[in-house]
Design an enzyme around this catalytic site. Structure first.
Site, PDB file in Angstrom:
ATOM      1  N   ASP A   1       0.849  -1.193   0.000  1.00 46.42           N
ATOM      2  CA  ASP A   1       0.000   0.000   0.000  1.00 46.42           C
ATOM      3  C   ASP A   1       0.888   1.246   0.000  1.00 46.42           C
ATOM      4  O   ASP A   1       1.758   1.398   0.875  1.00 46.42           O
ATOM      5  CB  ASP A   1      -0.903  -0.002   1.231  1.00 46.42           C
ATOM      6  CG  ASP A   1      -1.717  -1.294   1.325  1.00 46.42           C
ATOM      7  OD1 ASP A   1      -2.907  -1.260   1.006  1.00 46.42           O
ATOM      8  OD2 ASP A   1      -1.136  -2.332   1.704  1.00 46.42           O
TER       9      ASP A   1
ATOM     10  N   ASP B   1     -21.362   2.283  14.621  1.00 48.76           N
ATOM     11  CA  ASP B   1     -20.829   3.623  14.388  1.00 48.76           C
ATOM     12  C   ASP B   1     -21.781   4.399  13.482  1.00 48.76           C
ATOM     13  O   ASP B   1     -22.997   4.163  13.497  1.00 48.76           O
ATOM     14  CB  ASP B   1     -19.426   3.513  13.774  1.00 48.76           C
ATOM     15  CG  ASP B   1     -18.500   4.614  14.247  1.00 48.76           C
ATOM     16  OD1 ASP B   1     -18.732   5.776  13.867  1.00 48.76           O
ATOM     17  OD2 ASP B   1     -17.550   4.317  14.992  1.00 48.76           O
TER      18      ASP B   1
ATOM     19  N   PRO C   1     -12.646   3.476  -2.190  1.00 44.87           N
ATOM     20  CA  PRO C   1     -11.800   2.578  -2.994  1.00 44.87           C
ATOM     21  C   PRO C   1     -11.006   1.572  -2.171  1.00 44.87           C
ATOM     22  O   PRO C   1     -10.820   0.422  -2.600  1.00 44.87           O
ATOM     23  CB  PRO C   1     -10.866   3.549  -3.731  1.00 44.87           C
ATOM     24  CG  PRO C   1     -11.618   4.834  -3.776  1.00 44.87           C
ATOM     25  CD  PRO C   1     -12.410   4.890  -2.508  1.00 44.87           C
ATOM     26  N   ASP C   2     -10.541   1.991  -0.982  1.00 43.89           N
ATOM     27  CA  ASP C   2      -9.647   1.111  -0.228  1.00 43.89           C
ATOM     28  C   ASP C   2     -10.400   0.091   0.632  1.00 43.89           C
ATOM     29  O   ASP C   2      -9.801  -0.594   1.460  1.00 43.89           O
ATOM     30  CB  ASP C   2      -8.698   1.933   0.648  1.00 43.89           C
ATOM     31  CG  ASP C   2      -7.316   1.290   0.753  1.00 43.89           C
ATOM     32  OD1 ASP C   2      -7.120   0.214   0.167  1.00 43.89           O
ATOM     33  OD2 ASP C   2      -6.442   1.858   1.436  1.00 43.89           O
TER      34      ASP C   2
ATOM     35  N   ASP D   1     -33.571   0.735   8.361  1.00 42.26           N
ATOM     36  CA  ASP D   1     -33.567   0.097   7.051  1.00 42.26           C
ATOM     37  C   ASP D   1     -32.319  -0.772   6.929  1.00 42.26           C
ATOM     38  O   ASP D   1     -31.507  -0.859   7.861  1.00 42.26           O
ATOM     39  CB  ASP D   1     -33.658   1.124   5.917  1.00 42.26           C
ATOM     40  CG  ASP D   1     -32.489   2.093   5.883  1.00 42.26           C
ATOM     41  OD1 ASP D   1     -31.336   1.654   6.094  1.00 42.26           O
ATOM     42  OD2 ASP D   1     -32.707   3.295   5.641  1.00 42.26           O
TER      43      ASP D   1
ATOM     44  N   HIS E   1     -16.837   8.981  10.212  1.00 38.09           N
ATOM     45  CA  HIS E   1     -16.193   8.394  11.388  1.00 38.09           C
ATOM     46  C   HIS E   1     -16.185   6.873  11.322  1.00 38.09           C
ATOM     47  O   HIS E   1     -15.147   6.221  11.524  1.00 38.09           O
ATOM     48  CB  HIS E   1     -16.922   8.867  12.650  1.00 38.09           C
ATOM     49  CG  HIS E   1     -16.282   8.447  13.939  1.00 38.09           C
ATOM     50  ND1 HIS E   1     -16.562   7.245  14.552  1.00 38.09           N
ATOM     51  CD2 HIS E   1     -15.384   9.076  14.735  1.00 38.09           C
ATOM     52  CE1 HIS E   1     -15.871   7.146  15.672  1.00 38.09           C
ATOM     53  NE2 HIS E   1     -15.145   8.249  15.811  1.00 38.09           N
TER      54      HIS E   1
ATOM     55  N   ASN F   1      -2.890  -4.162  -1.667  1.00 41.57           N
ATOM     56  CA  ASN F   1      -3.665  -4.034  -2.906  1.00 41.57           C
ATOM     57  C   ASN F   1      -3.204  -2.852  -3.756  1.00 41.57           C
ATOM     58  O   ASN F   1      -3.929  -2.395  -4.640  1.00 41.57           O
ATOM     59  CB  ASN F   1      -5.157  -3.876  -2.574  1.00 41.57           C
ATOM     60  CG  ASN F   1      -5.454  -2.601  -1.778  1.00 41.57           C
ATOM     61  OD1 ASN F   1      -4.557  -2.023  -1.160  1.00 41.57           O
ATOM     62  ND2 ASN F   1      -6.700  -2.166  -1.790  1.00 41.57           N
TER      63      ASN F   1
ATOM     64  N   ASN G   1     -12.745  10.970  25.287  1.00 41.60           N
ATOM     65  CA  ASN G   1     -11.811  12.008  24.851  1.00 41.60           C
ATOM     66  C   ASN G   1     -11.860  13.259  25.716  1.00 41.60           C
ATOM     67  O   ASN G   1     -11.611  14.366  25.246  1.00 41.60           O
ATOM     68  CB  ASN G   1     -12.106  12.385  23.392  1.00 41.60           C
ATOM     69  CG  ASN G   1     -11.898  11.232  22.442  1.00 41.60           C
ATOM     70  OD1 ASN G   1     -11.030  10.393  22.644  1.00 41.60           O
ATOM     71  ND2 ASN G   1     -12.722  11.185  21.397  1.00 41.60           N
TER      72      ASN G   1
ATOM     73  N   TYR H   1     -18.430  -0.424  31.329  1.00 40.52           N
ATOM     74  CA  TYR H   1     -19.253  -1.559  31.739  1.00 40.52           C
ATOM     75  C   TYR H   1     -18.409  -2.804  31.976  1.00 40.52           C
ATOM     76  O   TYR H   1     -17.368  -3.016  31.341  1.00 40.52           O
ATOM     77  CB  TYR H   1     -20.305  -1.895  30.663  1.00 40.52           C
ATOM     78  CG  TYR H   1     -21.365  -0.862  30.461  1.00 40.52           C
ATOM     79  CD1 TYR H   1     -22.119  -0.390  31.530  1.00 40.52           C
ATOM     80  CD2 TYR H   1     -21.622  -0.350  29.196  1.00 40.52           C
ATOM     81  CE1 TYR H   1     -23.100   0.570  31.331  1.00 40.52           C
ATOM     82  CE2 TYR H   1     -22.604   0.603  28.983  1.00 40.52           C
ATOM     83  CZ  TYR H   1     -23.339   1.068  30.065  1.00 40.52           C
ATOM     84  OH  TYR H   1     -24.304   2.017  29.877  1.00 40.52           O
TER      85      TYR H   1
ATOM     86  N   VAL I   1     -16.519  -5.177  29.034  1.00 40.26           N
ATOM     87  CA  VAL I   1     -16.078  -4.391  27.879  1.00 40.26           C
ATOM     88  C   VAL I   1     -14.593  -4.086  28.032  1.00 40.26           C
ATOM     89  O   VAL I   1     -14.140  -3.714  29.118  1.00 40.26           O
ATOM     90  CB  VAL I   1     -16.870  -3.082  27.744  1.00 40.26           C
ATOM     91  CG1 VAL I   1     -16.372  -2.264  26.558  1.00 40.26           C
ATOM     92  CG2 VAL I   1     -18.357  -3.361  27.609  1.00 40.26           C
TER      93      VAL I   1
ATOM     94  N   ASP J   1      -8.468  -0.850  30.489  1.00 36.62           N
ATOM     95  CA  ASP J   1      -7.875  -2.163  30.249  1.00 36.62           C
ATOM     96  C   ASP J   1      -6.565  -2.114  29.480  1.00 36.62           C
ATOM     97  O   ASP J   1      -5.629  -2.850  29.786  1.00 36.62           O
ATOM     98  CB  ASP J   1      -8.859  -3.054  29.474  1.00 36.62           C
ATOM     99  CG  ASP J   1      -9.960  -3.574  30.348  1.00 36.62           C
ATOM    100  OD1 ASP J   1      -9.648  -4.147  31.405  1.00 36.62           O
ATOM    101  OD2 ASP J   1     -11.142  -3.415  30.002  1.00 36.62           O
TER     102      ASP J   1
ATOM    103  N   SER K   1     -11.448   6.683  19.730  1.00 33.74           N
ATOM    104  CA  SER K   1     -12.161   5.909  18.710  1.00 33.74           C
ATOM    105  C   SER K   1     -11.181   5.157  17.826  1.00 33.74           C
ATOM    106  O   SER K   1     -11.361   3.978  17.512  1.00 33.74           O
ATOM    107  CB  SER K   1     -13.007   6.834  17.829  1.00 33.74           C
ATOM    108  OG  SER K   1     -14.110   7.349  18.522  1.00 33.74           O
TER     109      SER K   1
END
Length: 555
Positions: free
Chosen positions: A80, A112, A127-128, A144, A153, A167, A245, A257, A260, A283, A321
């Protein structure tokens, strides 16, 4: 290499010497190179039964080593064009990790803003992401079946997890042979509601998701989402979420929680990014970017232009994130390599993490900085997931304690150790039912939880009451349980060996914890009080064990 072996003779071994020996072995050895006459390295090809021949060769006194000839290759570096800008992937040792796993057969659900995964109306696949496998998702915002991204994001996060790699296009992703499940729970402004998030978690768990990535937070505690997380975990799904953040010492929900994996962010230097939240529920840390020195300090991925969902661009972002996506990607690699449960994934992630500032755990970095290569190498080393050193330390301490007793008051070492009344409590206090995960590792749901808990040493049974907290309860990490047992043993002589084994096991567990600096204790700042607490209680346990083993007790 099939049928090929390498034999390393003692330095100076001549060809005439090994020519005489090779007739007996039924092979034809030749020096490997011009160094052969000096270093004694030879090779043979066309060997019919490699193991049988090696067994003969290894018995010869002139042989220092004999083994199958192995082929090596350069570490996988994707083609790449912008991979060189992805400091984040090098930071977690991805080139080495790709030699071990690339995520094949694993499904990662991305909760997300959606993913630019398909052409639909005004939306276009970036494209990627062409060539990446997608499984059926859902749009919970608009109700839907088209979870396309209208923000950017979600596509960026999905790219870090599984961008098409090698690729000749753009950048690389971590688990590029995994499948992505797009679940849109955030709208075009990046906002969402608890009901949609909870439904999406259950959808992922019910539709084959192995990993759930939630690069979102900030809404506070929600019992509805907490229940959904518990549901997913019972179905064997690993859930990963962003710590937040705010830059403050409070991990955001849903990362906070139980069940998680909470992720904080570091920049290119490996230090916590100033925006990254941290705290007792943390963690692990992972690359999230730090753009104070410029855009090259961010995480680069292919995503959409939020102003025009049909336009693709490469964008550098920063945040927990982005860090969360790294952990989810590595979790997918672990499942593809053979991990069978969230507990196995967590153990490999946490044990493989690189300690920061010499600490095994801290509120800023959790168990340390994500290290994909090391986590993959550690996976499956011990199918039981057992930490043996506390048991070995307890056995050594038993010798020390018995030596402090006068010979006439001292029971025999083997008599004590081989007594089930002593040995079973010792094992339960140090390594738990160590064979449970090995014997029943394929269990699911409630059975899997019982297997996990039974394999814990007694001090960690606190998790029945307090959950899988990042900080351990000081009452369980103390001499309290052996001390309570000794009160009964004074009156009931038959309990003395039981309490002695329990106390000796606690001593080994607590003193090893102090030596390894592994736990943080709730209510006790580790660097100030937790270490003395562990040492003092470990010593108290030794005195309890000594008193219970003294033949003169109660006379």
């Amino acid at each position: 290499m099939p049928g090929a072996i390498v034999v390393d003779f003692k330095d100076g071994t001549t060809k005439a010497e090994f020519d005489a020996w090779e007739k007996e072995w039924g092979i034809d050895l030749e020096f490997n190179s011009i160094e052969g006459p000096q270093d004694g390295v030879t090779i043979a090809v066309g060997v019919q039964d490699v193991e049988a021949v090696l067994a003969k060769i290894r018995r010869h006194p002139a042989v220092e080593a004999a083994e199958p000839l192995k082929k090596y290759q350069k570490t996988f570096i994707p083609n790449d064009p912008q991979f060189g800008k992805q400091w984040n992937l090098r930071q977690i040792h991805m080139p080495e990790a790709w030699e071990l796993s690339r995520g094949k057969g694993v499904v990662v659900a991305v909760l997300d803003t959606g993913i630019a995964y398909a052409d639909y109306q005004d939306f276009r696949q970036v494209p990627d992401l062409k060539g990446i496998k997608f499984v059926k998702g859902y749009n919970f915002v608009n109700d839907d079946e088209h979870p396309n991204d209208d923000h950017g994001h979600g596509t960026h996060v999905a790219g870090t997890i599984a961008q098409a790699t090698n690729n000749n296009e753009g950048v690389a992703g971590i688990a590029f042979e995994a499948a992505l499940m797009p679940l849109k729970v955030l709208d075009h402004s990046g906002m969402g509601v608890s009901a949609d998030i909870a439904d999406a978690i259950r959808f992922a768990a019910d539709h084959g998701g192995n990993v759930i990535n939630m690069s979102l937070g900030g809404g506070g505690y929600s019992r509805v989402i907490e229940n959904a997380v518990a549901y997913a975990r019972k179905k064997g799904v690993t859930v990963v979420a962003a710590a937040g953040n705010t830059g403050l010492g409070q991990v955001a929900y849903p990362a906070a929680y139980e069940g998680v994996i909470a992720v904080s962010a570091v920049g290119p230097s490996g230090k916590r990014a100033p925006y990254s939240s941290f705290g007792k529920q943390l963690d692990i840390a992972a690359p999230g970017g730090d753009k104070r020195a410029g855009p090259e300090g961010g995480i680069l991925q292919n995503t959409i232009d939020g102003r025009n969902p049909g336009e693709s661009l490469y964008k550098s972002l920063e945040g927990t994130s982005m860090a969360t996506a790294h952990v989810s990607g590595v979790a997918a690699l672990l499942y593809a390599r053979g991990a069978r449960s969230p507990s196995e994934v967590e153990k490999a992630l946490f044990d493989g993490a690189s300690p920061v500032n010499g600490q095994e755990w801290s509120e800023e970095y959790g168990h340390g900085l994500l290290n994909a290569e090391q986590s993959l190498n550690l996976l499956g080393r011990d199918a039981s997931g057992t930490n043996w050193p506390p048991l070995f330390l307890a056995a050594g301490l038993l010798v020390l304690v018995l030596l402090t007793l006068l010979p006439r008051r001292r029971p025999g070492y083997l008599n004590v150790l081989m007594s089930p009344a002593f040995f079973i409590p010792l094992v339960l206090a140090t390594v738990g039912v160590f064979f449970a995960r090995w014997a029943f590792g394929g269990a699911q749901g409630v059975a899997a939880q019982l297997v996990d808990y039974s394999s814990l040493p007694i001090p960690d049974w606190q998790r029945f009451l307090f959950g899988r907290g990042r900080l351990d309860n000081p009452l369980f990490y103390s001499a309290l349980i052996p001390l309570a047992g000794s009160a009964f043993a004074i009156a009931l002589k038959r309990l003395r060996h039981v309490v002695a084994g329990l106390a000796m096991g606690f001593a080994g567990f607590l003193l090893y914890a102090a030596w390894s600096r592994a736990p943080g204790l709730a209510f006790l700042p580790f660097n100030f009080l937790a270490l003395p607490w562990l040492i003092a209680n470990g010593i108290i346990c030794l005195f309890i064990a000594r008193a219970m083993l003294d033949k003169e007790v109660g006379r």
